[in-house]
Design an enzyme around this catalytic site. Sequence first.
Site, PDB file in Angstrom:
ATOM      1  N   TYR A 136       2.947   6.319 -21.618  1.00 15.04           N
ATOM      2  CA  TYR A 136       3.026   7.107 -22.850  1.00 15.04           C
ATOM      3  C   TYR A 136       1.841   6.839 -23.778  1.00 15.04           C
ATOM      4  CZ  TYR A 136       7.725   9.194 -22.769  1.00 15.04           C
ATOM      5  OH  TYR A 136       8.816   9.962 -22.511  1.00 15.04           O
ATOM      6  N   LYS A 186       9.391   0.054 -10.404  1.00 14.66           N
ATOM      7  CA  LYS A 186       8.916   0.637  -9.156  1.00 14.66           C
ATOM      8  C   LYS A 186       7.899  -0.349  -8.571  1.00 14.66           C
ATOM      9  CE  LYS A 186       8.683   4.031  -6.129  1.00 14.66           C
ATOM     10  NZ  LYS A 186       9.806   4.394  -5.231  1.00 14.66           N
ATOM     11  N   ASP A 218      14.006   4.948  -8.240  1.00 15.92           N
ATOM     12  CA  ASP A 218      14.597   6.043  -7.453  1.00 15.92           C
ATOM     13  C   ASP A 218      16.027   5.678  -7.052  1.00 15.92           C
ATOM     14  OD1 ASP A 218      13.482   4.028  -5.865  1.00 15.92           O
ATOM     15  OD2 ASP A 218      12.750   5.385  -4.310  1.00 15.92           O
ATOM     16  N   ASP A 242      13.085   7.125 -20.375  1.00 18.82           N
ATOM     17  CA  ASP A 242      13.200   8.500 -20.874  1.00 18.82           C
ATOM     18  C   ASP A 242      14.009   9.337 -19.888  1.00 18.82           C
ATOM     19  OD1 ASP A 242      12.611  10.797 -22.491  1.00 18.82           O
ATOM     20  OD2 ASP A 242      11.090  11.366 -21.022  1.00 18.82           O
ATOM     21  N   ASP A 246      18.345  10.624 -20.095  1.00 20.47           N
ATOM     22  CA  ASP A 246      18.820  12.015 -20.011  1.00 20.47           C
ATOM     23  C   ASP A 246      19.834  12.150 -18.878  1.00 20.47           C
ATOM     24  OD1 ASP A 246      16.975  12.793 -22.028  1.00 20.47           O
ATOM     25  OD2 ASP A 246      16.640  14.725 -21.050  1.00 20.47           O
TER      26      ASP A 246
HETATM   27  C1  IPM Z   1      13.043  11.086 -26.181  1.00 14.78           C
HETATM   28  C2  IPM Z   1      12.162  12.310 -26.152  1.00 14.78           C
HETATM   29  C3  IPM Z   1      10.736  11.927 -26.525  1.00 14.78           C
HETATM   30  C4  IPM Z   1      10.242  10.935 -25.487  1.00 14.78           C
HETATM   31  C5  IPM Z   1       9.776  13.122 -26.698  1.00 14.78           C
HETATM   32  C6  IPM Z   1      10.259  14.092 -27.739  1.00 14.78           C
HETATM   33  C7  IPM Z   1       8.366  12.676 -27.017  1.00 14.78           C
HETATM   34  O1  IPM Z   1      12.239  12.923 -24.905  1.00 14.78           O
HETATM   35  O2  IPM Z   1      13.148  10.467 -27.258  1.00 14.78           O
HETATM   36  O3  IPM Z   1      13.620  10.752 -25.162  1.00 14.78           O
HETATM   37  O4  IPM Z   1       9.722  11.338 -24.441  1.00 14.78           O
HETATM   38  O5  IPM Z   1      10.361   9.735 -25.738  1.00 14.78           O
HETATM   39 MG    MG Z   2      13.669  12.075 -23.606  1.00 15.48          MG
END
Ligand code: IPM
Ligand code: MG
Length: 352
Positions: A136, A186, A218, A242, A246
Amino acid sequence: MKIAVFPGDGIGAEVTREAVQVLEALQLPDLTMTEGDVGGVAYRKHGHPLPEATLDIARASDAILFGAVGDFDCDNLERHLRPEQAILGLRSALGLFANLRPAKMFAGLENLSGLKPEIASQIDLLIVRELNGDVYFGDKGMRTTETGEREGWDMMSYSESEVRRIAHTAFRAARTRNSRLTSVDKANVLETSQLWRDVIIEVSAEYPDVTLDHMYVDNAAMQLVKSPGQFDVVVTGNLFGDILSDQASMCVGSIGLLASASMGERQTDYGTFGLYEPIHGSAPDIAGQGKANPMATILSAAMMLRHSFGMEAEAARIESAVAKALADGIRGGDLGSSDGTAAIGAAVRERL
Ligand code: IPM
Ligand code: MG
């Protein structure tokens, strides 16, 4: 208690409004909230996604409540002017290196998970995501190769001090839960991950009471849907965290339910400074329609009271009000129902 409120783009404003009203309903003495612009909204008003004035509000506060950033209209701007730079800039300027993303099944939602209910019901985990390093924040760019092709590149790296400090956060978090820590990397392919694993093992010597294991990312993605109940605390780098967070949200049923805390080392009069935000994005497709589920942001406000203000009882009050609203069948579009943003906010406040 000074809270900076940064609603941002898309549904950010709608969901933040409800969380602010929940905080107000608690009638905490000495609470002040100051709004600031971030993201595409800030770019249009001030020419920058994270204006100096917003950073000043952040620095003068004890905690930040953040909505979301991201705006399709800004996708062609130079990268340093894109809305996402607001959250990345705050994380790095304020040294918020530890991102706590809990995922727990709410009673009554088992059938809404993408997983089988008996598997989904086991979910109670915490992802500890490193937030200031990795690919990042490495150098990045576009170049032309010798054969004239365009090539994009991003540098991935972690220093040992960066890994060590997030390792301590994760081991300490594991101690407050079931004392099991899974480090995700990884290391079979990446040097960054080999260093990560080596340092996690070194730090583990200071936490003999915590059971540590390692998983390739993975495999972790697979295990998370196969048997999420095996995880207690997961520690991982910025990029893998990240993605896995999700994924964890959909295992619980909706990304509209997951809150997060981003912490550093700065101490305030009340506790540790932190930034609190839902893990979802700005959802431009439904922005302004009053459809978004504000629960993730409301739960982020609860995390704020717990982690930055030491107000465990008030945090628990908000969390049980949300759980009660869900148990009573209050659900947004993200959970296949039609309750709107304001109605969900009101339902939570009624149950406080
Ligand atoms: C999160 C989001 C952010 C990230 C984006 C908006 C930059 O996806 O907080 O998970 O990738 O960290
Ligand atoms: Mg995110």
